[in-house]
Design a protein around this motif. Sequence first.
Motif, short mmCIF file in Angstrom:
data_model
loop_
_atom_site.label_atom_id
_atom_site.label_comp_id
_atom_site.label_asym_id
_atom_site.label_seq_id
_atom_site.Cartn_x
_atom_site.Cartn_y
_atom_site.Cartn_z
N ALA A 292 0.84 -1.21 0.00
CA ALA A 292 0.00 0.00 0.00
C ALA A 292 0.87 1.25 0.00
O ALA A 292 0.45 2.31 -0.46
N PHE A 293 2.10 1.14 0.49
CA PHE A 293 2.95 2.34 0.59
C PHE A 293 3.93 2.43 -0.58
O PHE A 293 4.96 3.06 -0.47
N GLN A 294 3.57 1.77 -1.65
CA GLN A 294 4.49 1.76 -2.80
C GLN A 294 4.83 3.18 -3.25
O GLN A 294 5.94 3.49 -3.61
N ALA A 295 3.83 4.05 -3.22
CA ALA A 295 4.04 5.43 -3.70
C ALA A 295 5.16 6.10 -2.91
O ALA A 295 5.98 6.82 -3.47
N GLU A 296 5.21 5.82 -1.58
CA GLU A 296 6.25 6.48 -0.77
C GLU A 296 7.64 5.98 -1.13
O GLU A 296 8.63 6.62 -0.82
N THR A 297 7.72 4.81 -1.77
CA THR A 297 9.05 4.29 -2.08
C THR A 297 9.56 4.80 -3.43
O THR A 297 10.67 4.48 -3.83
N GLN A 298 8.75 5.56 -4.14
CA GLN A 298 9.13 5.93 -5.51
C GLN A 298 10.39 6.79 -5.57
O GLN A 298 11.20 6.64 -6.44
N GLU A 299 10.52 7.74 -4.57
CA GLU A 299 11.65 8.65 -4.73
C GLU A 299 12.95 8.10 -4.15
O GLU A 299 13.95 8.82 -4.08
N LEU A 300 12.98 6.85 -3.74
CA LEU A 300 14.24 6.28 -3.25
C LEU A 300 15.13 5.97 -4.45
O LEU A 300 14.78 5.17 -5.31
N LEU A 301 16.30 6.61 -4.50
CA LEU A 301 17.12 6.51 -5.72
C LEU A 301 18.03 5.29 -5.73
O LEU A 301 18.41 4.80 -6.77
N ASP A 302 18.44 4.83 -4.53
CA ASP A 302 19.47 3.78 -4.52
C ASP A 302 18.97 2.50 -3.88
O ASP A 302 19.72 1.75 -3.29
N VAL A 303 17.65 2.29 -3.96
CA VAL A 303 17.09 1.10 -3.31
C VAL A 303 16.59 0.13 -4.38
O VAL A 303 15.92 0.53 -5.34
N ILE A 304 16.94 -1.14 -4.23
CA ILE A 304 16.48 -2.18 -5.17
C ILE A 304 15.13 -2.67 -4.64
O ILE A 304 15.04 -3.12 -3.50
N ILE A 305 14.11 -2.55 -5.48
CA ILE A 305 12.75 -2.86 -5.00
C ILE A 305 12.28 -4.18 -5.60
O ILE A 305 12.26 -4.33 -6.83
N ALA A 306 11.92 -5.12 -4.71
CA ALA A 306 11.43 -6.42 -5.19
C ALA A 306 9.92 -6.49 -4.88
O ALA A 306 9.53 -6.46 -3.71
N ASP A 307 9.13 -6.54 -5.90
CA ASP A 307 7.69 -6.60 -5.73
C ASP A 307 7.28 -8.07 -5.74
O ASP A 307 7.26 -8.71 -6.80
#
Length: 1920
Positions: A292-307
């Motif tokens: 649900a908080f995916q939007a808040e993670t958008q501006e993280l520049l150096d984070v690898i995101i695994a959905d």
Amino acid sequence: MARLADYFVLVAFGPHPRGSGEGQGQILQRFPEKDWEDNPFPQGIELFCQPSGWQLCPERNPPTFFVAVLTDINSERHYCACLTFWEPADPTQEAACNEDLTDREEEEEGGPLRQSQSPTVPGPPGQLFAPKTLVLVSRLDHAEVFRNSLGLIYTIHVEGLNVGLENVIGNLLTCTIPLAGGSQRTISLGAGDRQVIQIPLADSLPISRCSVALLFRQLGITNVLSLFCAALTEHKVLFLSRSYQRLSDACRGLLALLFPLRYSFTYVPILPAQLLEVLSTPTPFIIGVNAAFQAETQELLDVIIADLDGGTVTIPECVHIPPLPEPLQSQTHSLLSMVLDPELELADLAFPPPSTSTSSLKMQDKELRAVFLRLFAQLLQGYRWCLHMVRIHPEPVIRFHKAAFLGQRGLVEDDFLMKVLEGMAFAGFVSERGVPYRPIDLFDELVAHDVARMRADENHPQRVLRHVKELAEQLYKNENPYPAVAMHKVQKPGEASHLRRAPRPFPRLDEGTVQWIVDQATAKLQGAPPAVKAEKKTTVPSGPPMTAILERSSGLHGNSARRLEVVRNCISYVFEGKMLEAKKLLPAVLRALKGRAARRCLAQELHLHVQQNRAVLDHQQFDFVVRMMNCCLQDCTSLDEHGIAAALLPLVTAFCRKLSPGVTQFAYSCVQEHVVWSTPQFWEAMFYGDVQTHIRALYLEPAEDQDPSQVRRGSLGQGPGASLAVAHLLPRQGGEVSAQNESSALDVASEQRRLWPTLSREKQQELVQKEESTVFSQAIHYANRMSYLLLPLDSSKSRLLRDRAGLGDLESASNSLVTNSMAGSVAESYDTESGFEDAESCDVAGAVVRFINRFVDKVCTESGVTSDHLKGLHVMVPDIVQMHIETLEAVHRESKRLPPIQKPKLLRPRLLPGEECVLDGLRVYLLPDGREEGTGGSGGGPALLPAEGAVFLTTYRVIFTGMPTDPLVGEQVVVRSFPVAALTKEKRINVQTPVEQLLQDGLQLRSCTFQLLKMAFDEEVGSDSAELFRKQLHKLRYPPDVRGTFALTLGSMHTPGRPPRVAKDKGPSLRTLSRNLVKNAKKTIGRQYVTRKKYNPPSWEHRGQPPLEDQEDEISVSEELEPSTLTPSSALKPSDRMTMSSLVERACCRDYQRLGLGTLSSSLSRAKSEPFRISPVNRMYAICRSYPGLLIVPQSIQDNALQRVSRCYRQNRFPVVCWRSGRSKAVLLRSGGLHGKGVVGLFKAQNAPSPGQSQADSSSLEQEKYLQAVVSSMPRYADASGRNTLSGFSSAHMSSHVPSPRARVTTLSNPMAASASRRTAPRGKWGSVRASGRSSGLSTDVGSRLAGRDMLAPPQANGALPDPGFLRPQRAALYIIGDKAQLKGVRPDPLQQWELVPIEVFEVRQVKASFKKLLKACVPGCVPAELSPTSFLRSLEESEWLVQIHKLLQVSVLVVELLDSGSSVLVSLEDGWDITTQVVSLVQLLSDPFYRTLEGFRLLVEKEWLSFGHRFSHRGAHTLAGQSSGFTPVFLQFLDCVYQIHLQFPMEFEFSPFYLKFLGYHHVSRRFRTFLLDSDYERIELGLLYEEKGERKAQQVCRSVWEYVDRLSKRTPVFYNYMYAPEDTEVLRPYSNVSNLKVWDFYTEETLAEGPPYDWELAQGPPEPPEEDRPDGGAPQSRRRVVWPCYDSRPRAQPDAISRLLEELQKLETELGRPPERWKDTWDRVKASQRLEGRSHGRSDGRGTPSSLLVSSVPHHRRSLGVYLQEGPVGSTLSLSLDQSDQSSGSTASSSRQAACRSASTLYSQFQTAESENRSYEGTLYKKGAFMKPWKARWFVLDKTKHQLRYYDHRVDKECKGVIDLAEVEAVVPGTPTMGAPKTVDEKAFFDVKTTRRVYNFCAQDVPSAQQWVDQIQGCLSDA
């Protein structure tokens, strides 16, 4: 034992204190209320119970369960199992919440988080529900047990069971279970429930349940591998999912994959919404967040995101995740796919097996983990060999030698492993698993015992899979030791129980009851004995030593035993004092030291020569050792991953030399300039390695024998383990580690740790103290060592280390090559990165002190040195540095006094006899000249340039000798020289010297022999010396007079010690002269085997016997002269007679006589028979100074007329005959161009003589008469009319031809008709394979065609002329080839018998310009900006050199055609001494095979170039006067043309291409007198021409190039062409298109070993001189050699097979004590025997084949290196013209046909053995023997390829009994039976084969087979 649960907490919804936003969690109750001592209550549980925030909900949701993980300050993990259910909210809560909601709507932003799961906006007022959570906090991860236990409590509450909740909770909190050991516990919470807990076997292995398998299912292989690498290399990883349980599973799975490394950064599987700002932390993490908080993670520049829900992994652009090193990456990937998708392997099978049962999810999970476990075992294999035991007691201190590990594994460049080893997880791994004595687990066993198995299985996927399954079994068993028993009995609530209205909210529990139960249990535990299960500790096995992850072959420097042997030999020579031997091997050693093994070997070998930590050497030995050390170190990186610097470190403080009494210089002062010494990590690894050695020595048995001073040796040197400083770092070095019986440091440590608990307190204390003082003494030792290597010899200068170009580059360390300047060798200070900072602002000492202090602080703190000791060290370090600086001052002072051996010794060049040094060597650097080879460019090879040496100026040459500055090339002597006379340009330049990079004056000298000296003067050479050099060079290059040239000054200075020859009498009679002349000529001609009847005057028939005394002399000189000649008296003066006799001996005369071109007599009796005579009119050089004394003129022209004719021509060079065709009797004439008035007179005024005829007109008439006489002299045109028309052509055809306005035109017409007019058919070789469709009826202007404009004729392939019969049928008797510019405005005159062919030729200045560009292209002088192969070709094209060659060849081929067709040609271009000479010489060379022999070519050059006055001195700018005109290579251009022809017809020339290069070099070198001066007249004037007779000749060095060639030819076949196998009457017609021309290698090749190879005495050094520096190193007994293309002379280093055989023959004969036979005699014998063999094979057609050793004769096709085969009527054209030719020439025709046939048959012989089997058709035939012989059955083979019919005795017979050449077959006709024929055979089975020599009678077995044979033979004939 551990508690199953630490705390039970009840958390409920409460309003937010600040009344903002949502509610918050409130802890209603927690049990026990006071914290456990060993485990305080974790803070912030309320947040984690509802990670998405506490909110009321309009409907009752079903209960949820998940496990959150909290990490406390001690990085302990707490597992919080949360079971959440919903209860109706009480009114206060609702009110609070409603207020919140209205507030929130009024605010713009809304609350911090908006929950998507439950709607929050209330509808009509209804019931709201509040969440309540039951939480269990535990340090154990038993999620299922927690789920069951909390579920039970919830069930009791919901279902209202009659069980006290307090009892259940109390029981839960007091339940204890073991941590490991694999037991099985059954627990009950007192509610009629039963649970079985399986305890894992080992607690070190993670428990993953199904989490890994699920992770792979959700994300896929590639994505999980990316996450795996990201987590290992410390990147930030964020998981997203809507399910909390999945988040915690995914995180657990990722952690399980990282085993055996532990993740040590932030780990939050479920992150509450309020803490989302944690995601912007700078440290790495693994975090899970609700999707649900995916939007808040958008501006993280150096984070690898695994959905997890979408199955994607997003890697930001700025993040680079290094992949696993290959081949592990691909192996792992394929293995994972085999585990996850076993059906993939079978997907393509035609008959797939019945579906295999896939593993259960739990099992698959373990298989996936097993894959990663194997991966780690492969990655970290052998890691224990790189552990350093720094301390053993009181606690082990262990360091990992990262560089050694990477070096050994061959992964220094690998980004992934580098990052892993530098990471925190690996540091934890080392401290946890490095311990030598501890319990071991699956990973330890795998990495120790299964490495070999994994390596063996690599290529067998099924075996790998089996291994994975075995490991998976073990992992599964670890988690489920009792898989069968899983009898759980736990009550659960009924279906949809959460929707029923609960009777009451969750009750408040009685704290007292729970506390009482807990206290009871605690008391019971304290009373019981501690049930500690002793851990089973053992020594951890080290496993096999490391191997490289991928066995890369190290290419060039593969460790060959031979290289190591070279290194060993060299070192032993150095220490035995055999310096010369060592010097020979040094280059090879320096090259070998590029390889790791050789560097190790060097360190080992040097260790052997150190006694008692000291080895005193003499200066030379010291230089050698230092140089080798520097070479080793220059390739070390700052990490020193191969331990080379480490192995050398003890040595640099051991080797030394005495400079003066009391002053010793150590090797360290000369090897400081390497980056490794300024790297702190290197020093740490070294320090820890040494400490380990000493600590190990403390505990080894013979401790008491050991001298304690050795362990604590301070600054003196190294302890007993000196040579083992890196013992386990180089495990295969034969050090202690690899010795089986000795225990390694880890073994010692393990034993000590085992004993530690048993030791008394005092003993423990003593050991700790001993260890500490060992470390301390090593720290002092290292402070000393570092000061040695960091303080420069001259510490007064504060230069910065990094300022020097290329630190650690041997180039910059000039000191390492030469030892005197060992002084300032090192620089002082380093940049901040290497540990030094602000070096500029402080002195060197301060910087070094700070560097050492920083090091000491780090290592002492890590290894537990006491603070007092540390303070003591800090006080000591400055003193140590200061002391060392003082020592160095003395060393520096003394080293400066060493004799300056800094520069390499000057190598003196070898000089020719008579060559003298004018200026002794000036030190220079020879810089690269733009050619790539010498610099080791893309072609590879050593960088021979730049070289350091000296330039010498001698009377003959400019010579550079020196050595390459690149020390790795070794001591190759580089020589580049050229004759002073060849200098074409010198210019001053400013260049950088290669070593010191100083800007120096330089000189660039360019020579026309294609050498270039680009030199930078050394700083010791003053500008005045350089200027003197230039002046002297100039003086020698341009002497004021030709007498100053080397060739002329030579004899006067030098008398070689040779026995004088017998002096001949001074004035030999003409008879002797002519006889000698004949003898010489015979000798020459005798060298060719095929007789040239065409060319021999009749008197040459009796070749074998000497001419009889009374035989008439061939040349008789009549002394009666016409009165009109210039000599006043009617008789020759005695001096004139001498001149005459000398003239007769000249080359021209010998040649005229060979050609049968007349006599010297003017008596009419002989004149009638001869059309030409030899006229002595110019004997005093009065008519034309540039002509020879004797000239061939038409018989009918009187001498006095010649003077008048000569006036019409430039330089008085009137037309004279220089050659006559033996067959067509056409003559070739040469002259200068016509004067303008002459031309006008000749063509305009001839028909209308003006009344007062001027002198010019009379000369014109004379000229016309002269030309008419030439025409008449030709037999064919001597008929009355002087005309010759062709009946075959109608006048209509003639008139239809429109003449071109430019000149009288030669036309192309039907060749067939044309050939009929010819006396003989043209024979010879076309340089082209001509198109079968010949042009007919086309006309074109020859001149314009030659000028490059083909108007009508289709351009012919390869630039060959379209056809021999291309000139128009009414052929003129004489063609005058003149310059277009001269012949302007000339009307074509139809009555004339001569015809003008105007052509455009280039001028001499164009040749000069073109040559300049050619020089630039071949030797650029500077390295081109873009190095592409096309740049050379482009500049070559711009030079237009090849275009000029093309034009010359084209004109020459035209003239050859004209002569061959029976017309004479006069070449009358420019002044008649440049292009005319080139064309005339080429024409003779192409037309007359005699000139293609050595003797003939000499004659040609002497006649056409020397006698006819080519201006060698003028064109070569030999003197000061010619300086302005510059160098014009007319003769060189001619040689280039000859080279092009030689390339196309390699079998037609007796001389080799080297001969042409030799002449090309020496015609400019002025070494010989042959090519000096401009004409015979000048040579006579100077007394050069005839002085070689008489006594003076005795003391001559070879003055004539020809004499030199003769002498050399006797000794060596260097000028001889083994492929020489000429054909009769061969006229060559080369291709002339630029595309067919090649660049002459004379322009491009170079041998730097000895300079140009054309001065044979210099090039031919003694075969193996004792001091020879060979590029291959090796023990002296080695015979191997490396041949470098630009360095060695390849023909000499690898002579061709024949030369080698001849050499061997000579050697053998010498060994047998016989005088060796001359090579030519041997060769002639071999060829003769070959010829006989050829005859016996049935090939003899009366004349024998030309040497069939290299079987010649590919007619009409060039016999060049590739043979062009061609379909179509080449052969037939020839035979057509033969059939139509006159009968008179029948004999010639048939012989020519035979030659053609013979040639055809041997076409393939060049490529195949004589009788190789090509069987087109075969069978048995009867053959009638020769006269009076019987019939015999033979096995016949028809060979269509070789065009032969061969016969054998029987079918399997290998030896051919005879050959019938089908080329000779005339017909196949039916035959009749003769006597003795087989009786039973039908008459029709007989047939005859008629050949030119005899008739063969055959008989087949029956009629059909006879017919078959006849058809086959005829088919074969027609194919040909």
